[in-house]
Design a protein around this motif. Structure first.
Motif, PDB file in Angstrom:
ATOM      1  N   LYS A   1       0.638  -1.267   0.189  1.00 39.72           N
ATOM      2  CA  LYS A   1      -0.513   0.157  -0.558  1.00 39.72           C
ATOM      3  C   LYS A   1       0.724   1.264   0.075  1.00 39.72           C
ATOM      4  CE  LYS A   1      -3.532   0.940   2.800  1.00 39.72           C
ATOM      5  NZ  LYS A   1      -3.843   0.777   1.934  1.00 39.72           N
ATOM      6  N   GLU A   2       2.220   1.458   0.341  1.00 32.19           N
ATOM      7  CA  GLU A   2       2.903   2.581   1.053  1.00 32.19           C
ATOM      8  C   GLU A   2       3.994   2.402   0.505  1.00 32.19           C
ATOM      9  OE1 GLU A   2       1.299   5.418   1.371  1.00 32.19           O
ATOM     10  OE2 GLU A   2      -0.733   4.698   1.696  1.00 32.19           O
ATOM     11  N   TYR A   3       5.518   3.346  -0.146  1.00 29.21           N
ATOM     12  CA  TYR A   3       6.259   2.813  -0.058  1.00 29.21           C
ATOM     13  C   TYR A   3       6.966   2.487   1.577  1.00 29.21           C
ATOM     14  CZ  TYR A   3       5.902   6.186  -3.720  1.00 29.21           C
ATOM     15  OH  TYR A   3       5.687   7.241  -4.495  1.00 29.21           O
ATOM     16  N   ILE A   4       7.821   1.352   1.015  1.00 30.30           N
ATOM     17  CA  ILE A   4       9.166   1.175   2.437  1.00 30.30           C
ATOM     18  C   ILE A   4      10.127   1.558   2.499  1.00 30.30           C
ATOM     19  CG2 ILE A   4       8.693  -1.368   4.047  1.00 30.30           C
ATOM     20  CD1 ILE A   4       6.757  -2.689   2.948  1.00 30.30           C
ATOM     21  N   ASP A   5      10.679   1.514   3.301  1.00 31.53           N
ATOM     22  CA  ASP A   5      12.273   2.590   3.609  1.00 31.53           C
ATOM     23  C   ASP A   5      12.798   1.148   4.423  1.00 31.53           C
ATOM     24  OD1 ASP A   5      11.177   4.250   2.026  1.00 31.53           O
ATOM     25  OD2 ASP A   5      11.654   5.906   3.378  1.00 31.53           O
TER      26      ASP A   5
ATOM     27  N   ASP B   1      16.758   3.385   2.854  1.00 38.36           N
ATOM     28  CA  ASP B   1      16.815   2.754   1.506  1.00 38.36           C
ATOM     29  C   ASP B   1      15.592   2.372   1.379  1.00 38.36           C
ATOM     30  OD1 ASP B   1      19.400   3.541   1.298  1.00 38.36           O
ATOM     31  OD2 ASP B   1      20.640   1.691   1.416  1.00 38.36           O
ATOM     32  N   ARG B   2      15.284   2.707   0.344  1.00 38.26           N
ATOM     33  CA  ARG B   2      14.224   2.085  -0.594  1.00 38.26           C
ATOM     34  C   ARG B   2      14.318   1.027  -1.118  1.00 38.26           C
ATOM     35  NH1 ARG B   2      10.438   5.750  -2.205  1.00 38.26           N
ATOM     36  NH2 ARG B   2      10.358   5.818  -0.439  1.00 38.26           N
ATOM     37  N   ILE B   3      12.801   0.406  -0.853  1.00 43.94           N
ATOM     38  CA  ILE B   3      13.497  -1.792  -1.022  1.00 43.94           C
ATOM     39  C   ILE B   3      12.247  -1.925  -1.560  1.00 43.94           C
ATOM     40  CG2 ILE B   3      12.543  -3.617   0.375  1.00 43.94           C
ATOM     41  CD1 ILE B   3      14.326  -2.861   2.763  1.00 43.94           C
ATOM     42  N   LEU B   4      10.829  -0.823  -1.211  1.00 41.79           N
ATOM     43  CA  LEU B   4       9.576  -1.830  -2.149  1.00 41.79           C
ATOM     44  C   LEU B   4       9.081  -0.249  -2.529  1.00 41.79           C
ATOM     45  CD1 LEU B   4       8.169  -4.884  -0.346  1.00 41.79           C
ATOM     46  CD2 LEU B   4       9.010  -4.200  -3.496  1.00 41.79           C
TER      47      LEU B   4
ATOM     48  N   MET C   1      13.231 -12.021   1.729  1.00 44.09           N
ATOM     49  CA  MET C   1      14.264 -11.130   2.221  1.00 44.09           C
ATOM     50  C   MET C   1      14.784 -10.492   2.751  1.00 44.09           C
ATOM     51  SD  MET C   1      17.522 -12.813   0.236  1.00 44.09           S
ATOM     52  CE  MET C   1      18.071 -15.085   0.289  1.00 44.09           C
ATOM     53  N   ALA C   2      14.548  -9.229   1.660  1.00 43.77           N
ATOM     54  CA  ALA C   2      14.748  -7.787   2.175  1.00 43.77           C
ATOM     55  C   ALA C   2      14.413  -7.169   3.180  1.00 43.77           C
ATOM     56  CB  ALA C   2      14.756  -6.567   0.604  1.00 43.77           C
ATOM     57  N   LEU C   3      12.845  -7.954   3.291  1.00 41.32           N
ATOM     58  CA  LEU C   3      12.097  -6.413   4.151  1.00 41.32           C
ATOM     59  C   LEU C   3      12.956  -7.527   5.729  1.00 41.32           C
ATOM     60  CD1 LEU C   3       8.759  -6.091   2.532  1.00 41.32           C
ATOM     61  CD2 LEU C   3      10.373  -4.719   3.060  1.00 41.32           C
TER      62      LEU C   3
END
Length: 490
Positions: free
Chosen positions: A41-45, A168-171, A183-185
């Motif tokens: 739903k939102e940007y995930i950093d 850092d932006r992940i998604l 994995m990144a999250l």
């Protein structure tokens, strides 16, 4: 008058955009392991920098570089092993004094933190790889090693913050959670994510010729198995959305009206997809149903082949309270202490005004309309970006000659620059095809058989070729736009 394919996409996209804003308020907080395929739903950093501490990158012995800076083959140095640290262990505090000419060290494995020097409170800064150290004594006085070269002082460690940095932006918003993002999250301590509520799609097949799952039928010998309904249901689920196959209904407006009215009353679906019941030569049961329910038709017939005979309409909004809950955080103030998911944090449905797509009864025509008209609606509703085509080189079908001889049909095998697919000035053309990876790039072969009623040629294909309106032909060696059967989500 049929709408052009581009106009039809714009009408459908506009309707989806109107509903997407309300749909965006729906909240569904999911544990990470069950969120793959869902849309964020939102940007995930990243809430933290990782690694959160310097860690060992190779198996060996941790030392203080300044204490072993003179080790050579002519002047070997001895190390006394004072203990061992594995990944996950708390750092040892080590007496770092040089005693009897021997330097202290700690045996370490990959992922372990560095031990701390008692004299300074600072971590050891170097690693002697295991293969660079010779064990010369083991026993009651401990392990004694000998080295003849300098330790590693750079690539031997994973430095704090060398992977993700805080912020850092992940998604991006509207992206699908692929396993690589899981994995990144997880690596930065995120254990649950806020995703869009799944679009609820109800699929109904219409036709007295179909084997019914709703109305009892005495004689099934000449009934046709419903192939399209199960396909459409599976295609929606492959997109990661919530689909239910509602079975087969007779081509009767009264039956269809009562059936859909019941589903609307219970706020069960955001999208209805029907197949059949819109034959131009007979009264259209779906159009009558839409009128009976007080719906509004936005689109009727599209200039595309296969397909073309379809309806797109809004249905009355369910009379129900629109509830909403405040979105929980992805992670608490301490990212390493994840929130715990429970059923109480799952989605509360805030309904959007439902729509209905009435697709043709022919299986291939229905599938084509779903892929290029229904799929974009669902993507827009959940906030995904518009899909881009794959550019591929057209190749002639080498097996067409033998097939044509077998069935006494004209061969479609071509020489260079001859027509593979005929286009039109009046409509967009779609052909199921086979996308292949070649040594000189990506090529596409048009399926040799393209009957709108046959499933076997479609099952042997893996993509759609699109010839836009106004393009009269596509020939061998030309470039063309290709779309995989399933709309990709990442």
């Amino acid at each position: 008058m049929a709408a052009s394919f581009d106009d039809a996409r714009n009408i459908i996209g506009g309707a989806a955009s109107e509903r997407a804003e309300r749909s965006a308020h729906d909240e569904d907080l999911r544990p990470l392991d069950s969120a793959v395929g869902r849309i964020v739903k939102e940007y995930i950093d990243s809430p933290i920098s990782t690694p959160t501490f310097d860690s060992v990158a190779i198996n060996g012995y941790a030392v203080i570089a300044s204490q072993v800076s003179r080790a050579t083959a002519e002047r070997p140095m001895r190390l006394r092993c004072m203990g061992m640290m594995k990944a996950g262990d708390q750092p040892l505090e080590v007496d770092d004094r040089v005693v009897d000419g021997m330097v202290c060290c700690i045996e370490t494995t990959v992922g372990a933190a560095f031990p701390t020097a008692k004299s300074t409170g600072r971590p050891f800064d170097s690693i002697v790889p295991r293969e660079h150290a010779e064990v010369i004594q083991e026993g009651g006085s401990g392990k004694i090693l000998q080295i003849i070269r300098l330790p590693l002082t750079s690539w031997h460690k994973r430095i704090t913050g060398s992977d993700f940095r805080k912020g850092d932006r992940i998604l991006d918003r509207g992206m699908a959670i692929a396993p690589k993002y899981a994995m990144a999250l997880a690596s930065v301590g995120v254990r649950q994510v806020s995703v869009t509520r799944q679009v609820r799609v109800g699929v109904v097949s219409i036709g007295g010729e179909l084997q019914s799952t709703v109305i009892n039928q005495q004689a099934l010998r000449y009934k046709i198995p419903d192939a399209t309904g199960p396909f459409l249901t599976a295609a929606v689920r492959e997109m990661g959305e919530d689909a239910e196959y509602l079975g087969v209904l007779p081509d009767d407006a009264n039956v269809l009206t009562a059936f859909i009215h019941d589903k609307l009353e219970n706020n069960q679906f955001d999208v209805f997809v029907t197949t059949g019941g819109i034959n131009k030569s007979t009264p259209c049961s779906v159009e009558t149903t839409i009128c009976n329910l007080g719906g509004k038709i936005h689109l009727q017939n599209v200039a595309m082949q296969p397909g073309g005979s379809l309806l797109f309409a809004s249905l009355p909004e369910p009379i129900s309270a629109h509830t909403q809950q405040s979105p929980p955080s992805f992670y608490g103030s301490d990212p390493t202490t994840p929130n715990v998911w429970s059923p109480q944090t799952a989605a509360k449905n805030i309904s959007v005004q439902p729509v209905i797509f009435a697709l043709p009864g022919s299986p291939i025509a229905s599938v084509c309309c779903f892929r290029f008209l229904v799929t974009p609606y669902i993507r827009a509703l959940i906030g995904m970006q518009a899909e881009s085509a794959i550019l591929a080189r057209v190749a002639s079908t080498q097996t067409a000659t033998a097939y044509s001889r077998l069935y006494d049909r004209p061969s479609t095998t071509t020489t260079s620059n001859e027509t593979i697919v005929d286009g039109s000035m009046d409509y967009d053309t779609f052909r199921h095809a086979i996308l292949k990876s070649q040594h000189d790039g990506v090529s596409v072969e048009v399926a040799k058989e393209r009957s709108p009623a046959k499933a076997s040629p479609f099952a042997s294909s893996n993509c759609w070729m699109h010839v836009p309106r106004g393009h009269m032909s596509v020939g061998d060696g030309d470039s063309t736009n290709i779309y995989p059967f399933c709309s990709p989500k990442s």
